[in-house]
Scaffold this motif. Structure first.
Motif, short mmCIF file in Angstrom:
data_model
loop_
_atom_site.label_atom_id
_atom_site.label_comp_id
_atom_site.label_asym_id
_atom_site.label_seq_id
_atom_site.Cartn_x
_atom_site.Cartn_y
_atom_site.Cartn_z
N ILE A 160 0.84 -1.20 0.00
CA ILE A 160 0.00 0.00 0.00
C ILE A 160 0.88 1.25 0.00
O ILE A 160 0.65 2.18 -0.76
CB ILE A 160 -0.96 -0.02 1.22
N LEU A 161 1.92 1.23 0.85
CA LEU A 161 2.79 2.40 0.95
C LEU A 161 3.49 2.66 -0.38
O LEU A 161 3.55 3.81 -0.85
CB LEU A 161 3.82 2.14 2.05
N LEU A 162 4.00 1.57 -1.02
CA LEU A 162 4.68 1.75 -2.31
C LEU A 162 3.72 2.28 -3.37
O LEU A 162 4.08 3.17 -4.15
CB LEU A 162 5.25 0.41 -2.79
N LEU A 163 2.50 1.74 -3.39
CA LEU A 163 1.54 2.21 -4.38
C LEU A 163 1.17 3.67 -4.11
O LEU A 163 0.96 4.45 -5.05
CB LEU A 163 0.28 1.33 -4.38
N ALA A 164 1.12 4.06 -2.82
CA ALA A 164 0.82 5.45 -2.50
C ALA A 164 1.95 6.36 -2.99
O ALA A 164 1.70 7.41 -3.59
CB ALA A 164 0.62 5.61 -0.99
N ILE A 165 3.20 5.92 -2.76
CA ILE A 165 4.35 6.71 -3.23
C ILE A 165 4.28 6.86 -4.76
O ILE A 165 4.41 7.95 -5.31
CB ILE A 165 5.68 6.04 -2.81
N PHE A 166 4.04 5.73 -5.42
CA PHE A 166 3.97 5.73 -6.88
C PHE A 166 2.85 6.65 -7.37
O PHE A 166 3.03 7.43 -8.30
CB PHE A 166 3.73 4.29 -7.38
N ASN A 207 10.50 -1.92 4.98
CA ASN A 207 9.62 -0.78 4.93
C ASN A 207 10.09 0.14 3.81
O ASN A 207 11.20 0.64 3.86
CB ASN A 207 9.68 -0.06 6.28
N PRO A 208 9.26 0.33 2.80
CA PRO A 208 9.74 1.11 1.64
C PRO A 208 10.12 2.53 2.02
O PRO A 208 10.92 3.16 1.32
CB PRO A 208 8.56 1.09 0.67
N TRP A 209 9.58 3.02 3.13
CA TRP A 209 9.89 4.40 3.48
C TRP A 209 11.36 4.55 3.87
O TRP A 209 11.93 5.63 3.81
CB TRP A 209 8.97 4.91 4.59
N ARG A 235 14.76 8.14 -0.06
CA ARG A 235 15.59 8.93 -0.97
C ARG A 235 15.55 8.40 -2.39
O ARG A 235 15.65 9.16 -3.35
CB ARG A 235 17.03 8.99 -0.45
N LEU A 236 15.37 7.07 -2.52
CA LEU A 236 15.19 6.49 -3.86
C LEU A 236 13.95 7.09 -4.52
O LEU A 236 13.99 7.52 -5.68
CB LEU A 236 15.05 4.96 -3.75
N HIS A 237 12.84 7.13 -3.75
CA HIS A 237 11.60 7.62 -4.33
C HIS A 237 11.66 9.12 -4.60
O HIS A 237 11.11 9.60 -5.59
CB HIS A 237 10.43 7.26 -3.42
N ILE A 238 12.35 9.84 -3.73
CA ILE A 238 12.51 11.28 -3.98
C ILE A 238 13.34 11.50 -5.24
O ILE A 238 13.04 12.38 -6.05
CB ILE A 238 13.13 11.98 -2.75
N THR A 239 14.37 10.65 -5.42
CA THR A 239 15.16 10.75 -6.65
C THR A 239 14.28 10.53 -7.88
O THR A 239 14.38 11.27 -8.86
CB THR A 239 16.30 9.70 -6.63
N LYS A 280 25.08 9.36 -3.67
CA LYS A 280 25.61 8.14 -3.08
C LYS A 280 24.53 7.20 -2.57
O LYS A 280 24.81 6.06 -2.23
CB LYS A 280 26.59 8.50 -1.94
N TRP A 281 23.27 7.65 -2.51
CA TRP A 281 22.27 6.74 -1.96
C TRP A 281 21.61 5.84 -2.99
O TRP A 281 20.77 5.04 -2.64
CB TRP A 281 21.22 7.51 -1.15
N ILE A 282 21.99 5.97 -4.26
CA ILE A 282 21.48 4.98 -5.22
C ILE A 282 22.56 3.91 -5.39
O ILE A 282 23.47 4.06 -6.17
CB ILE A 282 21.16 5.64 -6.58
N GLN A 283 22.46 2.85 -4.61
CA GLN A 283 23.42 1.76 -4.67
C GLN A 283 22.72 0.52 -5.20
O GLN A 283 21.55 0.55 -5.54
CB GLN A 283 23.99 1.50 -3.26
N ARG A 284 23.49 -0.58 -5.22
CA ARG A 284 22.94 -1.83 -5.73
C ARG A 284 21.64 -2.22 -5.00
O ARG A 284 20.68 -2.69 -5.60
CB ARG A 284 23.99 -2.93 -5.56
N LYS A 285 21.65 -1.99 -3.70
CA LYS A 285 20.47 -2.34 -2.91
C LYS A 285 19.24 -1.56 -3.39
O LYS A 285 18.14 -2.11 -3.53
CB LYS A 285 20.75 -2.01 -1.45
N GLN A 286 19.44 -0.27 -3.64
CA GLN A 286 18.32 0.55 -4.12
C GLN A 286 17.88 0.10 -5.51
O GLN A 286 16.69 0.13 -5.82
CB GLN A 286 18.71 2.03 -4.15
N ALA A 287 18.85 -0.33 -6.32
CA ALA A 287 18.49 -0.82 -7.65
C ALA A 287 17.63 -2.07 -7.53
O ALA A 287 16.66 -2.24 -8.27
CB ALA A 287 19.74 -1.11 -8.47
N ARG A 288 17.97 -2.92 -6.56
CA ARG A 288 17.15 -4.13 -6.36
C ARG A 288 15.76 -3.77 -5.88
O ARG A 288 14.78 -4.38 -6.27
CB ARG A 288 17.83 -5.06 -5.34
N ILE A 289 15.70 -2.76 -5.01
CA ILE A 289 14.38 -2.35 -4.53
C ILE A 289 13.59 -1.71 -5.67
O ILE A 289 12.39 -1.97 -5.83
CB ILE A 289 14.53 -1.42 -3.33
N ALA A 290 14.28 -0.90 -6.49
CA ALA A 290 13.59 -0.29 -7.63
C ALA A 290 13.03 -1.38 -8.53
O ALA A 290 11.91 -1.28 -9.03
CB ALA A 290 14.56 0.60 -8.41
#
Lengths: 162, 299
Positions: A20-26, B31-33, B37-41, B87-97
């Protein structure tokens, strides 16, 4: 292919809130892009994204918790088609608000994640060499053009006006 | 198309759930939050892209190249990861993306499904074209001789039977085994397609729209190639080329992608793979070159 099947951590499913959180961000990012690019009213777009996110959430939930071996993409597609089907009581409401979200706004945000995610395959990509790249490019081109040409021939033969 | 169910031929085939598990592993445990910084990027990339807007470059009379915001975000995203300016877009963030992307495919599919639902009668009218164009994807086999001339052996079977996205990888691995040359071939197409496929197809579509006098619906149907990100990149220029036909184009693109997804996989299993093998057996003795692949079966 290290990344296709690496890791064996178990999934701890306290995760629906993360979906839900990810979809909200998206949704928020898409609505902002939709406003900058197409000037659609923010409230209408938010309702549109809410509908699309709800469909997605229902689809991924059904894929994992219903006892059928059916992909979420099928669930989402079928639900979306039914909700917008002319004559359904939901049709007008869903079509109106979803039309406030331009497909390209969704695609632009989606491909930003794709871009960041695909960087991870860069080293494996570099190791593959020019010959494999040539074959890949030709394969993608032929699959697209093959489908386009066949579709065109059938459309012309069945007399579909341009 | 990043999620698929493979028909149950082999009871121990676990491949069908790889993608689902990969997604769950990456986005459900965390927790995606924490990656805000990934999402803000991403937000910043999107704002930059939308502010630049679509650029049209005329290259000849009546011929123009359209570069859309979706190209900027994908290239900027790749550059942000590779050049690491932040510096906060690393391999881990790529996997999460990547994991998040597999969830966001759902939103894209939902939007296309709503367009399909609105135009359902049109879709039934165009049924023959929609179904037959799925067979057009068999044109990949035409690339097999070129792969042979370039020095590929059995790898070529894995490379040219289909567009080589996740479901196709699963089918080939299931049939030939993980360490077979066929699987190496399909993995190569998969990786290269992941990195350049989306960018390549958007330019391919732009050029095709300028130079090929095909029906607008044919372009829309062809964009359903069986990969969500390539489908997305292919629809963009098509929508821009035929203003006023948005709903129809989205409906056909979405429905054709759905067909590629449900029917396409069976075409690969029952038609494309056997046919690729036949063509290989026919052509390999005639035009096969010395193998360029190192002789080892265990990678």
């Amino acid at each position: 292919m290290p990344d296709l099947i690496d890791g064996s951590e178990n999934i701890t499913v306290h995760g629906i809130f993360n979906w839900i959180l990810l979809l909200a961000i998206f949704s928020i990012i898409t609505v902002i892009g939709n406003y900058i690019g197409y000037k659609h009213p923010i409230t209408d777009s938010l309702i549109g994204m809410f509908i699309l996110s709800l469909l997605t959430l229902a689809g991924v939930w059904m894929e994992r918790y219903l006892p059928f071996n059916i992909s979420s993409i099928i669930y989402i597609s079928v639900m979306g088609i039914i909700l917008a089907f002319p004559g359904m009581p939901t049709s007008e409401f869903v079509s109106y608000y979803v039309s406030k979200i331009e497909l390209l706004s969704i695609v632009t945000v989606f491909l930003a994640y794709v871009g960041i995610g695909m960087g991870k395959s860069w080293n494996e990509f570099k190791a593959l060499g020019l010959r494999a790249i040539i074959v890949t490019v030709l394969v993608i081109a032929s699959t697209y053009l093959g489908a386009a040409v066949v579709a065109h021939i059938v459309l012309v033969m069945t007399g579909v006006p341009v | 198309m990043e999620w698929i169910t493979i028909p149950d031929k082999d009871p121990n085939a676990q491949l069908e759930h790889i993608y689902r598990e990969k997604t769950d592993k990456r986005i459900l445990k965390r927790n995606p939050w924490r990656d805000y910084r990934l999402h803000i990027t991403v937000l910043i990339l999107v704002v930059i892209a939308e502010l630049i807007g679509t650029i049209t470059i005329p290259i000849a009379k009546d011929v123009e190249i359209t570069i859309m915001p979706l190209i900027y975000t994908i290239i900027l995203g790749l550059v942000f990861y590779l050049a690491k300016p932040i510096k906060w877009i690393q391999r881990k963030q790529a996997r999460i993306a990547e994991g998040a992307m597999m969830l966001f495919i759902g939103v894209l599919i939902a939007k296309l499904a709503v367009s399909s639902g609105q135009s359902i009668s049109l879709i039934f009218d165009m049924g023959p074209a929609l179904i037959l164009q799925e067979l057009g994807h068999l044109a990949t086999i035409l690339v097999l001789p070129i792969a042979l001339l370039l020095g590929f052996k059995k790898e070529a079977i894995g490379m040219t039977n289909s567009i080589g996205r996740e479901p196709n990888v699963a089918v080939v691995v299931d049939k030939y085994g993980f360490n077979s040359p066929e699987s190496r071939g399909v993995f190569a197409i998969f990786i290269i397609g992941t990195v350049i496929g989306t960018i390549f197809i958007s330019f391919l579509v732009t050029f095709s729209l300028s130079f090929l006098p095909l029906h607008p619906y044919a372009f829309a149907m062809a964009s359903g190639v069986g990969s969500a990100s390539m489908n997305a990149a292919a629809i963009g220029p098509t929508l821009a080329a035929f203003p006023g036909m948005e709903t129809q184009i989205e409906a056909f693109a979405g429905f054709s992608n759905l067909l590629s997804f449900c029917v396409g996989i069976y075409i690969v299993i029952f038609v494309a793979l056997p046919l690729t093998e036949k063509v290989y057996d026919l052509l390999e003795p005639k035009i096969g070159r010395k193998s360029i692949m190192p002789k080892k079966e265990d990678e």
